[in-house]
Design an enzyme around this catalytic site. Structure first.
Site, PDB file in Angstrom:
ATOM      1  N   GLY A  10       0.777  -1.231   0.000  1.00  0.00           N
ATOM      2  CA  GLY A  10       0.000   0.000   0.000  1.00  0.00           C
ATOM      3  C   GLY A  10       0.809   1.281   0.000  1.00  0.00           C
TER       4      GLY A  10
ATOM      5  N   ASN B 116       1.636   3.102  -2.600  1.00  0.00           N
ATOM      6  CA  ASN B 116       0.949   4.052  -3.480  1.00  0.00           C
ATOM      7  C   ASN B 116      -0.332   4.555  -2.836  1.00  0.00           C
ATOM      8  OD1 ASN B 116       2.202   4.426  -6.331  1.00  0.00           O
ATOM      9  ND2 ASN B 116       2.494   2.254  -5.859  1.00  0.00           N
TER      10      ASN B 116
ATOM     11  N   LEU C 210      -4.944  -7.222  -7.685  1.00  0.00           N
ATOM     12  CA  LEU C 210      -4.610  -8.201  -8.725  1.00  0.00           C
ATOM     13  C   LEU C 210      -5.811  -8.899  -9.372  1.00  0.00           C
ATOM     14  CD1 LEU C 210      -1.415  -9.855  -7.203  1.00  0.00           C
ATOM     15  CD2 LEU C 210      -1.604  -7.912  -8.761  1.00  0.00           C
TER      16      LEU C 210
ATOM     17  N   ILE D   4     -11.124  -6.997 -12.928  1.00  0.00           N
ATOM     18  CA  ILE D   4     -12.327  -6.217 -12.612  1.00  0.00           C
ATOM     19  C   ILE D   4     -13.510  -6.804 -13.389  1.00  0.00           C
ATOM     20  CG2 ILE D   4     -13.377  -3.913 -12.705  1.00  0.00           C
ATOM     21  CD1 ILE D   4     -11.017  -4.242 -10.688  1.00  0.00           C
TER      22      ILE D   4
ATOM     23  N   ASN E 230      -5.840   2.290 -13.336  1.00  0.00           N
ATOM     24  CA  ASN E 230      -4.824   1.380 -12.774  1.00  0.00           C
ATOM     25  C   ASN E 230      -3.434   1.969 -13.020  1.00  0.00           C
ATOM     26  OD1 ASN E 230      -3.716  -1.073 -11.687  1.00  0.00           O
ATOM     27  ND2 ASN E 230      -3.319  -1.772 -13.781  1.00  0.00           N
TER      28      ASN E 230
ATOM     29  N   HIS F 102       0.506   0.534 -13.735  1.00  0.00           N
ATOM     30  CA  HIS F 102       1.273  -0.676 -14.053  1.00  0.00           C
ATOM     31  C   HIS F 102       2.760  -0.321 -14.055  1.00  0.00           C
ATOM     32  CE1 HIS F 102       1.918  -4.660 -15.666  1.00  0.00           C
ATOM     33  NE2 HIS F 102       2.803  -4.132 -16.490  1.00  0.00           N
TER      34      HIS F 102
ATOM     35  N   ASP G  59      -4.462  -4.936 -18.014  1.00  0.00           N
ATOM     36  CA  ASP G  59      -3.432  -3.969 -18.447  1.00  0.00           C
ATOM     37  C   ASP G  59      -3.631  -3.502 -19.882  1.00  0.00           C
ATOM     38  OD1 ASP G  59      -2.217  -4.369 -15.962  1.00  0.00           O
ATOM     39  OD2 ASP G  59      -1.039  -6.051 -16.717  1.00  0.00           O
TER      40      ASP G  59
ATOM     41  N   GLU H 138       6.310   5.965  -9.495  1.00  0.00           N
ATOM     42  CA  GLU H 138       4.874   5.841  -9.185  1.00  0.00           C
ATOM     43  C   GLU H 138       4.470   6.854  -8.125  1.00  0.00           C
ATOM     44  OE1 GLU H 138       3.880   1.243 -10.199  1.00  0.00           O
ATOM     45  OE2 GLU H 138       4.469   1.654  -8.143  1.00  0.00           O
TER      46      GLU H 138
HETATM   47  C1  GRF Z   1       2.796  -1.000  -7.819  1.00  0.00           C
HETATM   48  O1  GRF Z   1       4.085  -1.258  -8.296  1.00  0.00           O
HETATM   49  C2  GRF Z   1       1.841  -0.879  -8.968  1.00  0.00           C
HETATM   50  O2  GRF Z   1       2.430  -0.543 -10.171  1.00  0.00           O
HETATM   51  C3  GRF Z   1       1.268  -2.254  -9.085  1.00  0.00           C
HETATM   52  O3  GRF Z   1       1.232  -2.743  -7.774  1.00  0.00           O
HETATM   53  C4  GRF Z   1       2.260  -2.151  -7.004  1.00  0.00           C
HETATM   54  C5  GRF Z   1       1.692  -1.734  -5.688  1.00  0.00           C
HETATM   55  O4  GRF Z   1       2.705  -1.360  -4.814  1.00  0.00           O
HETATM   56  N1  GRF Z   1      -0.006  -2.234  -9.772  1.00  0.00           N
HETATM   57  P1  GRF Z   1       2.366  -0.714  -3.410  1.00  0.00           P
HETATM   58  O5  GRF Z   1       1.562  -1.721  -2.617  1.00  0.00           O
HETATM   59  O6  GRF Z   1       1.602   0.536  -3.679  1.00  0.00           O
HETATM   60  O7  GRF Z   1       3.696  -0.442  -2.797  1.00  0.00           O
END
Ligand code: GRF
Length: 188
Positions: A12, A14, A85, A88, A102, A104, A145, A174
């Protein structure tokens, strides 16, 4: 107020950035964190920020109503995937078409698709011996994706990179961009 649900089932990092970015924001509120793993780190992050959480089950998500009712009851406007993962389901796509985003950890359309997550992505990038990778923020459609790209950022792949060193560089990208891109999308 536009109300976001973040779907995340991992650490988590992000999600944490997004939550912090929109704390006390004038038009966007992170109203819900949706997760399919009872022990995921993202749940403690949500709790620390007093954000409502919803733990979901596979059967209802994939073959039931896709939790559309629960999301609508909470007046959710946008769904932001950040390390989620499961595919959807159509039920959710129908109700939130054009409002599911999303991120990626590679430059789509390369290195995406089912099973391409976490270090599998970075290992594939290294095996392909490309000299650049990056991130793709995109709309979600019925294929993994695959939806239209909203934003990409690039970074170098270095000769001595491992999946972990590349992952760290990608994570930084990110964290730099995801919240801002979401804000521009929702507030435009
Ligand atoms: C990220 O690298 C994102 O690109 C992918 O899942 C990862 C989540 O990482 N879809 P975090 O849990 O936010 O660290």
């Amino acid at each position: 107020m536009k109300r976001i649900a973040i779907f995340a089932s991992g650490t988590g990092t992000n999600a944490a950035r997004i939550i912090e970015h929109f704390t006390d924001h004038s038009t966007v509120q992170v109203a819900l964190v949706v997760c399919n793993k009872p022990k995921a780190g993202v749940l403690s992050i949500a709790a620390a920020h007093h954000i409502d959480t919803l733990l979901i089950e596979r059967e209802q998500f994939l073959n039931g109503d896709g939790y559309v009712t629960a999301l609508r009851q909470r007046n959710i406007d946008w769904i932001i995937l950040a390390g989620f993962l499961w595919k959807i389901p159509d039920s959710l796509l129908r109700h939130y078409k054009g409002h599911i985003v999303n991120i990626h950890p590679a430059l789509l359309p390369d290195f995406g698709g089912k099973g391409m997550y976490g270090n599998y992505v970075h290992e594939a990038v290294l095996a392909a011996k490309v000299n650049e990778s990056g991130i793709t923020i995109h709309y979600v459609d019925e294929e993994y994706d695959h939806g239209a790209t909203i934003f990409q950022a690039r970074c170098p792949v270095l000769a001595n990179d491992t999946a972990n060193t590349l992952a760290t560089r990608i994570h930084t990208l990110e964290h730099q961009h995801y919240s801002r891109v979401i804000e521009e999308l929702i507030c435009r």
